[in-house]
Scaffold this motif. Structure first.
Motif, PDB file in Angstrom:
ATOM      1  N   ASP A 116       0.831  -1.205   0.000  1.00 59.51           N
ATOM      2  CA  ASP A 116       0.000   0.000   0.000  1.00 59.51           C
ATOM      3  C   ASP A 116       0.867   1.258   0.000  1.00 59.51           C
ATOM      4  O   ASP A 116       0.578   2.232  -0.709  1.00 59.51           O
ATOM      5  CB  ASP A 116      -0.917   0.007   1.217  1.00 59.51           C
ATOM      6  N   LEU A 117       1.920   1.244   0.787  1.00 55.61           N
ATOM      7  CA  LEU A 117       2.796   2.419   0.861  1.00 55.61           C
ATOM      8  C   LEU A 117       3.537   2.634  -0.456  1.00 55.61           C
ATOM      9  O   LEU A 117       3.736   3.781  -0.884  1.00 55.61           O
ATOM     10  CB  LEU A 117       3.782   2.254   2.013  1.00 55.61           C
ATOM     11  N   ARG A 118       3.937   1.545  -1.115  1.00 58.60           N
ATOM     12  CA  ARG A 118       4.580   1.689  -2.423  1.00 58.60           C
ATOM     13  C   ARG A 118       3.618   2.292  -3.442  1.00 58.60           C
ATOM     14  O   ARG A 118       4.023   3.080  -4.299  1.00 58.60           O
ATOM     15  CB  ARG A 118       5.086   0.326  -2.896  1.00 58.60           C
ATOM     16  N   ALA A 119       2.359   1.914  -3.356  1.00 63.36           N
ATOM     17  CA  ALA A 119       1.363   2.489  -4.266  1.00 63.36           C
ATOM     18  C   ALA A 119       1.215   3.990  -4.031  1.00 63.36           C
ATOM     19  O   ALA A 119       1.060   4.771  -4.979  1.00 63.36           O
ATOM     20  CB  ALA A 119       0.016   1.786  -4.086  1.00 63.36           C
ATOM     21  N   HIS A 120       1.269   4.415  -2.771  1.00 67.23           N
ATOM     22  CA  HIS A 120       1.229   5.844  -2.477  1.00 67.23           C
ATOM     23  C   HIS A 120       2.437   6.547  -3.099  1.00 67.23           C
ATOM     24  O   HIS A 120       2.297   7.599  -3.740  1.00 67.23           O
ATOM     25  CB  HIS A 120       1.213   6.074  -0.969  1.00 67.23           C
ATOM     26  N   LEU A 121       3.624   5.983  -2.927  1.00 67.58           N
ATOM     27  CA  LEU A 121       4.823   6.593  -3.502  1.00 67.58           C
ATOM     28  C   LEU A 121       4.698   6.737  -5.014  1.00 67.58           C
ATOM     29  O   LEU A 121       5.063   7.775  -5.580  1.00 67.58           O
ATOM     30  CB  LEU A 121       6.059   5.761  -3.164  1.00 67.58           C
ATOM     31  N   ALA A 122       4.209   5.707  -5.673  1.00 69.82           N
ATOM     32  CA  ALA A 122       4.103   5.730  -7.131  1.00 69.82           C
ATOM     33  C   ALA A 122       3.174   6.833  -7.617  1.00 69.82           C
ATOM     34  O   ALA A 122       3.301   7.297  -8.749  1.00 69.82           O
ATOM     35  CB  ALA A 122       3.624   4.378  -7.640  1.00 69.82           C
ATOM     36  N   SER A 123       2.245   7.264  -6.764  1.00 67.57           N
ATOM     37  CA  SER A 123       1.313   8.332  -7.137  1.00 67.57           C
ATOM     38  C   SER A 123       1.850   9.719  -6.802  1.00 67.57           C
ATOM     39  O   SER A 123       1.156  10.712  -7.038  1.00 67.57           O
ATOM     40  CB  SER A 123      -0.031   8.117  -6.437  1.00 67.57           C
ATOM     41  N   GLY A 124       3.066   9.789  -6.259  1.00 68.86           N
ATOM     42  CA  GLY A 124       3.643  11.074  -5.893  1.00 68.86           C
ATOM     43  C   GLY A 124       3.434  11.468  -4.449  1.00 68.86           C
ATOM     44  O   GLY A 124       3.833  12.555  -4.027  1.00 68.86           O
ATOM     45  N   VAL A 125       2.812  10.574  -3.656  1.00 63.54           N
ATOM     46  CA  VAL A 125       2.544  10.878  -2.247  1.00 63.54           C
ATOM     47  C   VAL A 125       3.803  10.643  -1.423  1.00 63.54           C
ATOM     48  O   VAL A 125       4.328   9.529  -1.380  1.00 63.54           O
ATOM     49  CB  VAL A 125       1.380  10.017  -1.719  1.00 63.54           C
ATOM     50  N   ALA A 126       4.284  11.693  -0.780  1.00 57.29           N
ATOM     51  CA  ALA A 126       5.478  11.619   0.052  1.00 57.29           C
ATOM     52  C   ALA A 126       5.157  11.653   1.531  1.00 57.29           C
ATOM     53  O   ALA A 126       6.047  11.493   2.372  1.00 57.29           O
ATOM     54  CB  ALA A 126       6.419  12.778  -0.291  1.00 57.29           C
ATOM     55  N   LEU A 127       3.871  11.852   1.871  1.00 56.23           N
ATOM     56  CA  LEU A 127       3.451  11.943   3.272  1.00 56.23           C
ATOM     57  C   LEU A 127       2.017  11.464   3.367  1.00 56.23           C
ATOM     58  O   LEU A 127       1.162  11.869   2.574  1.00 56.23           O
ATOM     59  CB  LEU A 127       3.550  13.396   3.760  1.00 56.23           C
ATOM     60  N   ILE A 128       1.757  10.571   4.320  1.00 55.63           N
ATOM     61  CA  ILE A 128       0.385  10.157   4.579  1.00 55.63           C
ATOM     62  C   ILE A 128       0.042  10.441   6.029  1.00 55.63           C
ATOM     63  O   ILE A 128       0.905  10.490   6.900  1.00 55.63           O
ATOM     64  CB  ILE A 128       0.148   8.658   4.279  1.00 55.63           C
ATOM     65  N   ARG A 129      -1.253  10.646   6.249  1.00 57.72           N
ATOM     66  CA  ARG A 129      -1.797  10.636   7.612  1.00 57.72           C
ATOM     67  C   ARG A 129      -2.813   9.503   7.656  1.00 57.72           C
ATOM     68  O   ARG A 129      -3.721   9.441   6.825  1.00 57.72           O
ATOM     69  CB  ARG A 129      -2.467  11.957   7.969  1.00 57.72           C
ATOM     70  N   ALA A 130      -2.629   8.592   8.596  1.00 60.21           N
ATOM     71  CA  ALA A 130      -3.536   7.463   8.763  1.00 60.21           C
ATOM     72  C   ALA A 130      -4.360   7.693  10.026  1.00 60.21           C
ATOM     73  O   ALA A 130      -3.911   7.333  11.125  1.00 60.21           O
ATOM     74  CB  ALA A 130      -2.764   6.152   8.855  1.00 60.21           C
ATOM     75  N   PRO A 131      -5.542   8.277   9.905  1.00 60.69           N
ATOM     76  CA  PRO A 131      -6.385   8.504  11.084  1.00 60.69           C
ATOM     77  C   PRO A 131      -7.169   7.250  11.427  1.00 60.69           C
ATOM     78  O   PRO A 131      -8.385   7.174  11.279  1.00 60.69           O
ATOM     79  CB  PRO A 131      -7.288   9.661  10.640  1.00 60.69           C
ATOM     80  N   GLY A 132      -6.434   6.255  11.894  1.00 65.56           N
ATOM     81  CA  GLY A 132      -7.001   4.957  12.205  1.00 65.56           C
ATOM     82  C   GLY A 132      -6.323   3.863  11.421  1.00 65.56           C
ATOM     83  O   GLY A 132      -6.191   3.947  10.194  1.00 65.56           O
ATOM     84  N   LEU A 133      -5.843   2.833  12.127  1.00 67.20           N
ATOM     85  CA  LEU A 133      -5.193   1.685  11.501  1.00 67.20           C
ATOM     86  C   LEU A 133      -5.758   0.404  12.116  1.00 67.20           C
ATOM     87  O   LEU A 133      -6.303   0.418  13.223  1.00 67.20           O
ATOM     88  CB  LEU A 133      -3.680   1.737  11.704  1.00 67.20           C
ATOM     89  N   ALA A 134      -5.564  -0.703  11.389  1.00 60.93           N
ATOM     90  CA  ALA A 134      -6.081  -1.979  11.858  1.00 60.93           C
ATOM     91  C   ALA A 134      -5.280  -2.550  13.028  1.00 60.93           C
ATOM     92  O   ALA A 134      -5.630  -3.586  13.577  1.00 60.93           O
ATOM     93  CB  ALA A 134      -6.096  -2.991  10.712  1.00 60.93           C
ATOM     94  N   GLY A 135      -4.227  -1.879  13.413  1.00 57.74           N
ATOM     95  CA  GLY A 135      -3.396  -2.287  14.546  1.00 57.74           C
ATOM     96  C   GLY A 135      -2.223  -1.339  14.649  1.00 57.74           C
ATOM     97  O   GLY A 135      -2.051  -0.433  13.829  1.00 57.74           O
ATOM     98  N   ASP A 136      -1.413  -1.520  15.653  1.00 55.83           N
ATOM     99  CA  ASP A 136      -0.219  -0.687  15.775  1.00 55.83           C
ATOM    100  C   ASP A 136       0.768  -1.072  14.686  1.00 55.83           C
ATOM    101  O   ASP A 136       1.081  -2.255  14.511  1.00 55.83           O
ATOM    102  CB  ASP A 136       0.419  -0.860  17.150  1.00 55.83           C
TER     103      ASP A 136
END
Length: 337
Positions: free
Chosen positions: A54-74
């Motif tokens: 998932d993070l690689r897919a973000h990078l490929a789209s030009g995303v250099a920073l994400i905010r995850a307001p909620g995750l399935a675990g730590d």
């Protein structure tokens, strides 16, 4: 202008031995401010392998920073730090009321304990995420509980994001002074000036909300369909009004597959937000809101490069020429003059 990466910082001073990696139209690295990577299905535990993809897919789209307001675990210790990962901030697992939210995800403390749980989470990662409302007919979190959670989170130096998609829940979130309102469907536009004044950001997640409306169109009439159709049908106008009122609007996708920030930017523009402001919601405005400056001296060395000005053609967002994160080119061929 010429920018040099001196380690993980931008400088305009020439750096000895620097290699030209890209030329074109530069933007500060893109931001997806509402994404939940790491789980392929609702309620499933966090999977490190899925998280990496998932993070690689973000990078490929030009995303250099994400905010995850909620995750399935730590998340694992490498989350947001590796060469194949955008920078990341997160709120840990969701915090919801008992009997609400997706089974298998989140924590559901007693109301009296919820503010302390939120503060503990924010002390660890900087953010906590509270689910203020859920299904039609469910109880909305009492404003006194949410206001105390905001106070406790702020006391430890953190920020609190709130999920709401119902009128009463949105009102409670704004009255409690949350730092960001996620989705905000059915928000009373009359609350927008207060949000702007107190600094409550809005992450409207337009593209996923409109996709939900399309799926619901073939369903039989029900209270849920009427609620969703009314809220989603007004969401474009609400988002444009928020920008006009001076509310900080952030771009977030909230959907799989990951790496679709360009779709959300175009959805913002389709709602009546100018291309400049729509891109800002996924770049310099979002970075500033999350505490990172853009293409200035001493800023973190993140950028995305396009062949031309994407404001003139939002289709360019689909084809970054290069993506630079932490001073390293993570996507794109080298270009020389």
């Amino acid at each position: 202008m010429d920018l040099y990466a001196d380690g993980d910082r931008w400088t305009t001073d020439p750096v000895a031995g620097a290699e030209l990696v890209a030329e074109g139209w530069l933007l500060p690295g893109l931001v997806d401010a509402h994404t939940h990577p790491g789980a392929e299905e609702l309620g499933r535990p966090l999977d490190p392998d899925v998280l990496r993809e998932d993070l690689r897919a973000h990078l490929a789209s030009g995303v250099a920073l994400i905010r995850a307001p909620g995750l399935a675990g730590d998340p694992p210790d490498w989350f947001g730090l590796g060469d194949d990962s955008p920078r990341a901030v997160h709120a840990g697992p969701w915090i919801a009321q008992q009997g609400q939210f997706f089974e298998g995800w989140g924590r559901r403390p007693d109301p009296a304990e919820l503010p302390a749980v939120a503060a503990e989470q924010a002390a660890r990662t900087g953010w906590a995420k509270v689910v203020v409302d859920w299904l039609v007919g469910d109880d909305v979190m009492p404003v006194e509980v949410l206001r105390e959670a905001v106070a406790r989170v702020h006391a430890v130096g953190g920020r609190l994001a709130a999920h709401s998609q119902h009128p009463d829940g949105c009102r409670v979130a704004v009255e409690a002074g949350v730092d960001s309102l996620e989705h905000g469907m059915c928000l009373d536009p009359g609350l927008l000036p207060r949000m702007a004044e107190q600094g409550t950001a809005l992450t409207p997640t337009i593209s996923v909300i409109k996709a939900g409306l399309a799926r619901l169109s073939s369903e039989p009439d029900s209270p849920t369909k009427r609620w969703y159709a009314a809220g989603a049908g007004a969401h474009d106008r609400l988002t444009a009004a928020a920008v006009e009122a001076g509310v900080t609007v952030l771009a977030g996708t909230d959907s799989r597959p990951h790496g679709r920030i360009a779709d959300e930017i175009r959805a913002l523009a389709g709602a009546g937000v100018s291309p400049h402001q729509a891109i800002a919601a996924a770049s310099w405005t979002a970075r500033s809101y999350l505490g990172l400056p853009g293409l200035v001296e001493g800023a973190p060395a993140d950028a995305v490069v396009f062949d031309g000005d994407p404001r003139a053609d939002l289709g360019r967002l689909d084809k970054p020429r290069a993506v630079i994160v932490r001073g390293r080119r993570v996507l794109g061929s080298r270009y020389r003059s």
